[in-house]
Design a protein around this motif. Sequence first.
Motif, PDB file in Angstrom:
ATOM      1  N   ARG A  68       0.841  -1.204   0.000  1.00  0.00           N
ATOM      2  CA  ARG A  68       0.000   0.000   0.000  1.00  0.00           C
ATOM      3  C   ARG A  68       0.871   1.247   0.000  1.00  0.00           C
ATOM      4  O   ARG A  68       1.696   1.433   0.887  1.00  0.00           O
ATOM      5  CB  ARG A  68      -0.886   0.020   1.249  1.00  0.00           C
ATOM      6  CG  ARG A  68      -1.744  -1.226   1.432  1.00  0.00           C
ATOM      7  CD  ARG A  68      -2.506  -1.210   2.761  1.00  0.00           C
ATOM      8  NE  ARG A  68      -3.241  -2.462   2.942  1.00  0.00           N
ATOM      9  CZ  ARG A  68      -4.425  -2.717   2.395  1.00  0.00           C
ATOM     10  NH1 ARG A  68      -5.022  -1.804   1.662  1.00  0.00           N
ATOM     11  NH2 ARG A  68      -5.014  -3.887   2.591  1.00  0.00           N
ATOM     12  N   TYR A  92      -0.785   4.226  -0.246  1.00  0.00           N
ATOM     13  CA  TYR A  92      -1.723   5.255   0.197  1.00  0.00           C
ATOM     14  C   TYR A  92      -2.660   4.669   1.252  1.00  0.00           C
ATOM     15  O   TYR A  92      -2.900   3.465   1.274  1.00  0.00           O
ATOM     16  CB  TYR A  92      -2.547   5.795  -0.993  1.00  0.00           C
ATOM     17  CG  TYR A  92      -1.711   6.532  -2.006  1.00  0.00           C
ATOM     18  CD1 TYR A  92      -1.740   7.917  -2.096  1.00  0.00           C
ATOM     19  CD2 TYR A  92      -0.862   5.838  -2.873  1.00  0.00           C
ATOM     20  CE1 TYR A  92      -0.958   8.602  -3.006  1.00  0.00           C
ATOM     21  CE2 TYR A  92      -0.063   6.514  -3.795  1.00  0.00           C
ATOM     22  CZ  TYR A  92      -0.119   7.896  -3.856  1.00  0.00           C
ATOM     23  OH  TYR A  92       0.665   8.569  -4.757  1.00  0.00           O
ATOM     24  N   MET A  93      -3.185   5.529   2.083  1.00  0.00           N
ATOM     25  CA  MET A  93      -4.058   5.100   3.173  1.00  0.00           C
ATOM     26  C   MET A  93      -5.500   5.027   2.653  1.00  0.00           C
ATOM     27  O   MET A  93      -6.301   5.941   2.849  1.00  0.00           O
ATOM     28  CB  MET A  93      -3.934   6.082   4.340  1.00  0.00           C
ATOM     29  CG  MET A  93      -4.167   5.421   5.692  1.00  0.00           C
ATOM     30  SD  MET A  93      -5.883   5.426   6.134  1.00  0.00           S
ATOM     31  CE  MET A  93      -6.130   7.163   6.463  1.00  0.00           C
ATOM     32  N   TYR A 124      -8.065   2.446   9.972  1.00  0.00           N
ATOM     33  CA  TYR A 124      -7.626   3.724  10.539  1.00  0.00           C
ATOM     34  C   TYR A 124      -8.813   4.476  11.157  1.00  0.00           C
ATOM     35  O   TYR A 124      -8.729   5.007  12.260  1.00  0.00           O
ATOM     36  CB  TYR A 124      -6.985   4.562   9.433  1.00  0.00           C
ATOM     37  CG  TYR A 124      -6.029   5.638   9.903  1.00  0.00           C
ATOM     38  CD1 TYR A 124      -4.687   5.346  10.139  1.00  0.00           C
ATOM     39  CD2 TYR A 124      -6.464   6.956  10.076  1.00  0.00           C
ATOM     40  CE1 TYR A 124      -3.804   6.338  10.533  1.00  0.00           C
ATOM     41  CE2 TYR A 124      -5.590   7.951  10.476  1.00  0.00           C
ATOM     42  CZ  TYR A 124      -4.253   7.636  10.709  1.00  0.00           C
ATOM     43  OH  TYR A 124      -3.381   8.615  11.109  1.00  0.00           O
ATOM     44  N   ARG A 127      -3.899   2.116  14.636  1.00  0.00           N
ATOM     45  CA  ARG A 127      -2.733   2.834  14.122  1.00  0.00           C
ATOM     46  C   ARG A 127      -1.624   1.884  13.696  1.00  0.00           C
ATOM     47  O   ARG A 127      -0.485   2.283  13.523  1.00  0.00           O
ATOM     48  CB  ARG A 127      -2.225   3.857  15.155  1.00  0.00           C
ATOM     49  CG  ARG A 127      -3.161   5.046  15.358  1.00  0.00           C
ATOM     50  CD  ARG A 127      -3.331   5.833  14.066  1.00  0.00           C
ATOM     51  NE  ARG A 127      -4.269   6.950  14.198  1.00  0.00           N
ATOM     52  CZ  ARG A 127      -5.554   6.879  13.894  1.00  0.00           C
ATOM     53  NH1 ARG A 127      -6.076   5.738  13.446  1.00  0.00           N
ATOM     54  NH2 ARG A 127      -6.341   7.936  14.009  1.00  0.00           N
ATOM     55  N   SER A 128      -2.000   0.619  13.517  1.00  0.00           N
ATOM     56  CA  SER A 128      -1.074  -0.321  12.878  1.00  0.00           C
ATOM     57  C   SER A 128      -1.907  -1.329  12.110  1.00  0.00           C
ATOM     58  O   SER A 128      -3.072  -1.589  12.451  1.00  0.00           O
ATOM     59  CB  SER A 128      -0.179  -1.019  13.902  1.00  0.00           C
ATOM     60  OG  SER A 128      -0.906  -1.984  14.618  1.00  0.00           O
ATOM     61  N   MET A 174       1.028   2.942  11.351  1.00  0.00           N
ATOM     62  CA  MET A 174       0.539   3.984  10.441  1.00  0.00           C
ATOM     63  C   MET A 174       0.621   5.319  11.178  1.00  0.00           C
ATOM     64  O   MET A 174       0.192   5.412  12.331  1.00  0.00           O
ATOM     65  CB  MET A 174      -0.905   3.694  10.017  1.00  0.00           C
ATOM     66  CG  MET A 174      -1.064   2.416   9.205  1.00  0.00           C
ATOM     67  SD  MET A 174      -2.745   2.171   8.534  1.00  0.00           S
ATOM     68  CE  MET A 174      -3.660   1.701  10.021  1.00  0.00           C
ATOM     69  N   LEU A 180      -3.244  11.203   9.368  1.00  0.00           N
ATOM     70  CA  LEU A 180      -3.427  10.934   7.942  1.00  0.00           C
ATOM     71  C   LEU A 180      -4.897  11.072   7.584  1.00  0.00           C
ATOM     72  O   LEU A 180      -5.779  10.699   8.351  1.00  0.00           O
ATOM     73  CB  LEU A 180      -2.962   9.513   7.593  1.00  0.00           C
ATOM     74  CG  LEU A 180      -1.461   9.240   7.494  1.00  0.00           C
ATOM     75  CD1 LEU A 180      -1.232   7.787   7.105  1.00  0.00           C
ATOM     76  CD2 LEU A 180      -0.794  10.168   6.487  1.00  0.00           C
ATOM     77  N   PHE A 185       1.333   7.192   2.265  1.00  0.00           N
ATOM     78  CA  PHE A 185       2.187   6.847   3.393  1.00  0.00           C
ATOM     79  C   PHE A 185       3.580   7.425   3.132  1.00  0.00           C
ATOM     80  O   PHE A 185       3.952   7.653   1.979  1.00  0.00           O
ATOM     81  CB  PHE A 185       2.295   5.325   3.542  1.00  0.00           C
ATOM     82  CG  PHE A 185       1.041   4.667   4.055  1.00  0.00           C
ATOM     83  CD1 PHE A 185       0.569   4.936   5.333  1.00  0.00           C
ATOM     84  CD2 PHE A 185       0.341   3.771   3.265  1.00  0.00           C
ATOM     85  CE1 PHE A 185      -0.592   4.326   5.805  1.00  0.00           C
ATOM     86  CE2 PHE A 185      -0.812   3.152   3.724  1.00  0.00           C
ATOM     87  CZ  PHE A 185      -1.279   3.438   5.000  1.00  0.00           C
ATOM     88  N   ILE A 237       3.903   0.476   2.440  1.00  0.00           N
ATOM     89  CA  ILE A 237       3.950  -0.533   3.498  1.00  0.00           C
ATOM     90  C   ILE A 237       3.431  -1.869   2.958  1.00  0.00           C
ATOM     91  O   ILE A 237       2.532  -1.905   2.125  1.00  0.00           O
ATOM     92  CB  ILE A 237       3.134  -0.101   4.744  1.00  0.00           C
ATOM     93  CG1 ILE A 237       1.642   0.073   4.414  1.00  0.00           C
ATOM     94  CG2 ILE A 237       3.709   1.185   5.335  1.00  0.00           C
ATOM     95  CD1 ILE A 237       0.762   0.325   5.635  1.00  0.00           C
ATOM     96  N   ASP A 239      -2.639   0.772  -4.351  1.00  0.00           N
ATOM     97  CA  ASP A 239      -2.248  -0.441  -3.625  1.00  0.00           C
ATOM     98  C   ASP A 239      -2.506  -1.632  -4.531  1.00  0.00           C
ATOM     99  O   ASP A 239      -3.249  -1.543  -5.518  1.00  0.00           O
ATOM    100  CB  ASP A 239      -2.997  -0.581  -2.287  1.00  0.00           C
ATOM    101  CG  ASP A 239      -4.503  -0.432  -2.409  1.00  0.00           C
ATOM    102  OD1 ASP A 239      -5.078  -1.002  -3.358  1.00  0.00           O
ATOM    103  OD2 ASP A 239      -5.125   0.245  -1.570  1.00  0.00           O
TER     104      ASP A 239
END
Length: 312
Positions: free
Chosen positions: A102, A104-105, A113, A118-119, A125, A129, A135, A139, A197
């Motif tokens: 990925r 991007y979030m 999220y 936060r992970s 992460m 954001l 990111f 990741i 992603d």
Amino acid sequence: MSNAIKETHFQFPGQQGFYKGKVRDVYIFEKELVVVASDRISAFDVVLPRPIPYKGQVLNQIAAKFLEATSDIVPNWVTSTPDPNVTIGTKCEPFKVEMVIRGYMSGHAAREYKAGKRSICGVPMPENLRENDPFPEPIITPTTKADQGHDEDISREEILKQGIVSEQDYLQLEKYTRALYQRGQEMAEKMGLILVDTKYEFGKVGDQILLIDEIHTPDSSRYFYADGYEENQLKGLPQKQLSKEFVRQWLISNGFQGKDGQSVPEMTDEIVESISDRYIELFEKITGEKFQKANTTEIETRIEQAILAQLD
């Protein structure tokens, strides 16, 4: 409306087995696999009731293009594509993980999220954001490869602890994943797209790791249009996507997310045709080529004859 392939039931000389995946029919031989990309469509790990005309052709031909374009990074399983819906390749032992990367979030990461996590898959992460922000660096968030039901998030540490993949192989898979994603991003950029992603699957023949399955298709990847991306982020607007997300959003808006007790909404002719049109649009935008619709009048006969000719 054109014919579509919901499933195939061929019997070929020398065939040793058959596996029906979510969207592919796999014919197993001693040293090779014949994979028919059907027009089935899945979302939330559920196969929807109606097939989508030309979807299999779109995915098969996009995958063939990108597998060829990345063969200098990692060898892949493909030996021939004798029909728009068919790929023949080397039979290997698949790794029991999918390598999701990925940049991007977005998608699943964004949903996690928003839920306060936060992970993801053991990877932290950053705070603050917004959905669809990049990111700091891509990741890798692997999932288990489920034979039935849902794939599950898993961390690198857990993969190694459980012995699902050896450390030596896993580090190589990570290296390949990052290099493939970088190449995919570069190719997307030339088409005015952002590869947000994607996921890769790998297998092994002897000591050799091969890239298998499909890559950089709208079923395995999420794309944004580069034009308007920055402005949409500044204004907090949704990004225009090239992915299967539009199907998921249609299902969500009609009360379906694959959960127990939920029913798939009715897929009218209009919905099926609109999804087909979107897949063709995806093909043309991702590849920069005009989509040539294959003849679908005797679609199963066409496919069977192409495979038989290749097996001779």
